[in-house]
Design an enzyme around this catalytic site. Structure first.
Site, PDB file in Angstrom:
ATOM      1  N   ARG A 364       0.829  -1.206   0.000  1.00  0.00           N
ATOM      2  CA  ARG A 364       0.000   0.000   0.000  1.00  0.00           C
ATOM      3  C   ARG A 364       0.862   1.254   0.000  1.00  0.00           C
ATOM      4  NH1 ARG A 364      -1.919   0.143   5.552  1.00  0.00           N
ATOM      5  NH2 ARG A 364      -3.728  -1.109   5.039  1.00  0.00           N
ATOM      6  N   ASN A 486      -6.478   2.177   7.474  1.00  0.00           N
ATOM      7  CA  ASN A 486      -6.240   2.349   8.908  1.00  0.00           C
ATOM      8  C   ASN A 486      -5.846   0.995   9.493  1.00  0.00           C
ATOM      9  OD1 ASN A 486      -6.426   2.733  11.671  1.00  0.00           O
ATOM     10  ND2 ASN A 486      -8.046   4.263  11.461  1.00  0.00           N
ATOM     11  N   ASP A 487      -4.542   0.796   9.598  1.00  0.00           N
ATOM     12  CA  ASP A 487      -4.018  -0.492  10.071  1.00  0.00           C
ATOM     13  C   ASP A 487      -4.592  -0.899  11.415  1.00  0.00           C
ATOM     14  OD1 ASP A 487      -2.197  -1.083   8.035  1.00  0.00           O
ATOM     15  OD2 ASP A 487      -0.674   0.234   8.892  1.00  0.00           O
ATOM     16  N   CYS A 488      -5.076   0.080  12.137  1.00  0.00           N
ATOM     17  CA  CYS A 488      -5.450  -0.167  13.524  1.00  0.00           C
ATOM     18  C   CYS A 488      -6.945  -0.355  13.720  1.00  0.00           C
ATOM     19  CB  CYS A 488      -4.956   0.987  14.394  1.00  0.00           C
ATOM     20  SG  CYS A 488      -3.187   1.169  14.264  1.00  0.00           S
ATOM     21  N   ASN A 490      -9.268  -2.836  13.436  1.00  0.00           N
ATOM     22  CA  ASN A 490      -9.277  -4.290  13.228  1.00  0.00           C
ATOM     23  C   ASN A 490     -10.637  -4.811  13.683  1.00  0.00           C
ATOM     24  OD1 ASN A 490      -6.273  -3.670  14.845  1.00  0.00           O
ATOM     25  ND2 ASN A 490      -6.365  -4.039  12.637  1.00  0.00           N
TER      26      ASN A 490
END
Ligand code: BGC
Ligand code: IFM
Length: 816
Positions: A364, A486-488, A490
């Site tokens: 990404r 937004n990796d966070c 989840n």
């Protein structure tokens, strides 16, 4: 408060005191040999891969924060006093100090008791070595007898192993010293073909290759015994910690200057001498030695430095602007472009905040970085695109990261970030718009680097889009997988056992959490791919991508609109996220930006409403926060986002990467004042005066600025390696100043602040040079036509000019 100033003519940031709030770093190298260098000489070097080919050791999270580097010690042999001319590590109070960070070089100068020292660090173009050119001048009235010691601590190549596997590594280290050159050859016995060398232009009074001999028992870098005593011990490392130090004696008459060159280099033997030791006849005499001799020469060093400066002039000349605002000009013309090149080279691997060990190149991230550098180095952008695409899986999915040395997908991190594949479409579209090189679409590219699996790059793009379409959730929105941008966030993790965390619950099999952000990104990517398909003559496919984009736009309107802004997601249980129904996390920035970028809501007023909500609920004087209200406690079902204290990182920090999406969206709706206002809030140069608050380097963007919920609101963190660089470059140059490469020509569609009367720019594009003058005589306006070489052209697209041509474009912005 400032700690330095910009020198725009020299394209340098000049730091005038060593105790900056944080180490203010720079990067050396442009191609394969790289290093980090701080304003006090700290940092480390590596060849291609900061994890697998680390030349020098660095200790993270140290106190002081930045310790270990390319150090030089000076010693006055008349009284034994010694100091570091770069301040660290001895931190002697210097009589003068100045560090100049330039484009791929750093020069640190200081004076102490009449001795002036100036050290220039850079990596010559096309070489795998770094030069330290030290000039020592005696400004006293009488002769000075000095000793100079160099110092680097070698890393045993694999930086991860080096930090952990002492039981082995304390016995493997090996060096060889031949004709004054220190060779670090750990791993050579294993029949590996690479080694490092450290050479000096002067006859040596001695050397040390064993760290403990150089430092002495129980001593640190601020008091090396060799320096204190004024004599090296000619130590040879046998295991333990291989080190490189030269001792040179200098006798300087009053006013005299002496130049000493050190080289730290990486060497890989060619096939016919693959395992010959560094000191052997073949390697030392025939291969490495000539390179060393050449670069130890002062004239070569000077010419190499000029070549480096010319290289940057050429790159940066692709886009230059002259606006009423100096902060804008220096970011666009120098620093933002430079940071884009650094993110191209490093991705997210090595910085003051990334260890170089944890991450390789992001799928990404690298695709987005492309948006910021493709115009400067299209050939390398092509290579990068093909490397990235070769890590894609045949499902269309992606490894989240790959190692730059091996170019293989990194299994440690895995995949399942469902936005990843779509960024490839945007990266390729940017490349095509810049170059017009449609042939790239026919390149044969494997899946997962597996020989025999090659398909065209175009087929990879098809799979990127079908990856999303194959994974729609209960509302018809794209499944989020492990996370999206937004990796966070989840959303497929939840707790079955008390005490379980998002890390252990991970990405639950069959999770049906959906992302409105990916929906927006999909619309954008599908529209781009439709244009690419149309350009290739695939009319039916183009139509089907358009229809898919339209359908997804409808789904967003139905399930992604909250009444005053776009919703963020639906979690594993179908609960909406980013809605007025939520107690916290009611509005997120990402879908407001991405949906509008994709054109969603521009026709029906919802885009405008969403942007007004951003202004009302998310904007602060230091930038736009990621969401509001911040999560005040941990929610396992939301994942990592809620692990952060309010105001930091993804939990309502000012995540600078996302701010330009809003700038672009504001420009798209014609609101130049808002777009530019947001631009200035996070422009690091415009924040230079509050360096004591901002704390990070004022010449580059940081990933994050603490949000309004944080006690340190306004404090930046994680500078350098962030998509913020590319997206801000795009926002200011392509959307606010409006100079945009397009499939069929250069588009010029500025949306500038109402009180600007215009600007001028030069843009190199497909071999031609466009001299552009934009005027805004009567307040905020847009262009509806251009004057190209004196002829009126309707619309905002400058037709393609032949390579070599210079084209004059006049643009008048008029209120509608
Ligand atoms: C981390 C996040 C971080 C992101 C980007 C993730 O792996 O867990 O905290 O924001 O990467 O740096
Ligand atoms: O999108 C990510 C990026 O890939 C890495 N840095 C953080 C961003 C937001 O989580």
């Amino acid at each position: 408060m400032r700690f330095g100033h910009f020198d725009d003519d020299r394209r340098e940031y000049v730091i005038d005191r060593p105790d900056t709030p944080l180490p203010w770093i720079n990067y050396l190298g442009t191609d394969s040999y790289f290093g980090i260098v701080s304003n006090t000489g700290g940092g480390y070097s590596f060849y291609r891969d900061a994890k697998l080919r680390r030349l020098t050791r660095y200790r993270y999270n140290n106190a002081p924060r930045d310790l270990g580097g390319r150090y030089v010690y000076l010693r006055d042999d008349s009284d034994g006093r010694y100091w570091s001319p770069s301040w660290q590590p001895t931190r002697t109070e210097l009589d003068s100090y100045e560090a100049r960070h330039g484009l791929s070089y750093t020069q640190i100068s200081s004076t102490y008791r009449g001795i002036h020292a100036e050290t220039l660090y850079y990596v010559p173009l096309g070489e795998t070595l770094e030069v330290w050119r030290v000039r020592v001048t005696n400004r006293r009235h009488n002769r000075a007898e000095l000793s100079l010691f160099s110092s680097v601590e070698f890393c045993l190549w694999d930086a991860q192993d080096d930090t952990t596997n002492f039981q082995r590594n304390f016995s493997t280290g090996q060096v060889e010293v031949v004709d004054g050159v220190i060779y670090h050859k750990t791993e050579y016995r294993e029949r590996r073909d690479h080694f490092a060398y450290f050479a000096c232009s002067e006859p040596l009074a001695g050397f040390d290759t064993d760290r403990d001999a150089f430092l002495g028992p129980y001593r640190g870098w601020e008091t090396p015994i060799a320096v204190e005593r004024g004599r090296a011990s000619d130590s040879i490392a046998n295991g333990w910690a291989p080190h490189g130090s030269h001792h040179v004696k200098i006798s300087l008459a009053a006013g005299e200057t002496k130049e000493i060159v050190f080289l730290l280099g990486y060497w890989e033997n060619p096939r016919d001498a693959k395992f010959d030791p560094p000191g052997s006849q073949t390697v030392n005499k025939r291969l490495v030695r000539p390179v060393i001799e050449r670069w130890l020469d002062g004239d070569t060093v000077e010419r190499g430095f000029e070549a480096l400066r010319d290289h940057w002039t050429k790159l940066l000349d692709t886009v230059t602007v002259r606006t009423p605002d100096a902060d804008t000009d220096r970011m666009v013309n120098i620093w933002n472009a430079y940071q884009c090149m650094v993110t191209f080279n490093m991705s997210r691997s090595a910085s003051g905040y990334e260890s170089g060990i944890g991450r390789g190149m992001g799928f990404r991230d690298s695709n987005q970085d492309l948006l910021g550098f493709v115009h400067m180095i299209p050939e390398r952008a092509k290579e990068r695109i093909l490397d990235i695409a070769a890590t894609q899986l045949d499902t269309g999915g992606a490894y989240h990261q790959y190692q730059p040395l091996t170019k293989r997908g990194n299994n440690d991190i895995g995949g399942g970030f469902n936005d990843d594949p779509l960024w490839l479409v945007l990266g390729v579209a940017a490349y095509l718009k810049e170059t017009g090189d449609k042939a790239i679409l026919d390149e044969a590219v494997p899946f997962d680097n597996k020989p025999g699996s090659e398909v065209s790059l175009y087929e990879h793009l098809r799979r990127s889009v079908s990856y999303t379409l194959d994974r729609l959730g209960p509302h018809g929105l794209p499944l989020i997988g492990r996370a999206d941008w937004n990796d966070c966030l989840n959303l497929n993790c939840f707790s079955e056992e008390p005490g379980e965390s998002f890390q252990t619950t991970g990405n639950r099999e069959g999770g049906v959490a959906e992302s409105v952000f990916i929906a927006g990104l999909f619309v954008l990517a599908a529209k781009e791919l439709a244009e690419i398909a149309a350009g290739c003559g695939f009319a039916d496919e183009a139509e089907s991508y358009r229809q898919n984009a339209e359908k997804m736009t409808g789904t967003i309107a139905e399930h992604g609109w909250d009444g005053a802004w776009f919703r963020r997601a639906y979690d594993y249980f179908g609960t909406v996220i980013g809605s007025s129904e939520n107690a916290e996390g009611q509005i997120f920035i990402e879908p407001q930006g991405m949906c509008v970028l994709a054109g969603v809501g521009l026709g029906d007023g919802t885009a405008a409403r969403a942007l007004d909500s951003v202004a009302e609920r998310l904007a602060t004087p230091h930038g736009i926060v990621l969401q509001q209200p911040a999560y005040s406690s941990y929610h396992v079902e939301l994942g990592e986002i809620s692990t952060y204290p309010p105001g930091y990182k993804e939990n309502a920090g000012i995540f600078c990467h996302t701010n330009p999406w809003i700038m672009i969206a504001e420009a798209m709706r014609g609101n130049g004042d808002a777009a530019y206002d947001y631009y200035r809030r996070i422009n690091p140069s415009a924040r230079e005066d509050i360096s004591e608050v901002h704390r990070c380097e004022p010449y580059v963007y940081a990933q994050m600025i603490a949000g309004k919920d944080a006690p340190t609101h306004g404090e930046a963190k994680n500078s350098w390696l962030t998509g913020t660089a590319a997206w801000n470059f795009a926002a200011i140059s392509q959307w606010i100043l409006g100079l945009r490469a397009d499939f069929d020509g250069l588009r010029i569609d500025p949306v500038i602040p109402g009180d600007w009367d215009g600007f001028t720019a030069t843009r190199r594009f497909r071999g031609a040079t466009y001299e552009i003058e934009v005027r805004q005589p009567n307040g905020p306006g847009r262009a509806d036509h251009l004057v190209v070489d004196g002829t009126r052209v309707e619309g905002t697209l400058v037709p393609l000019a032949p390579a070599g041509a210079t084209v004059r474009v006049e643009v008048t912005l008029t209120p509608s």
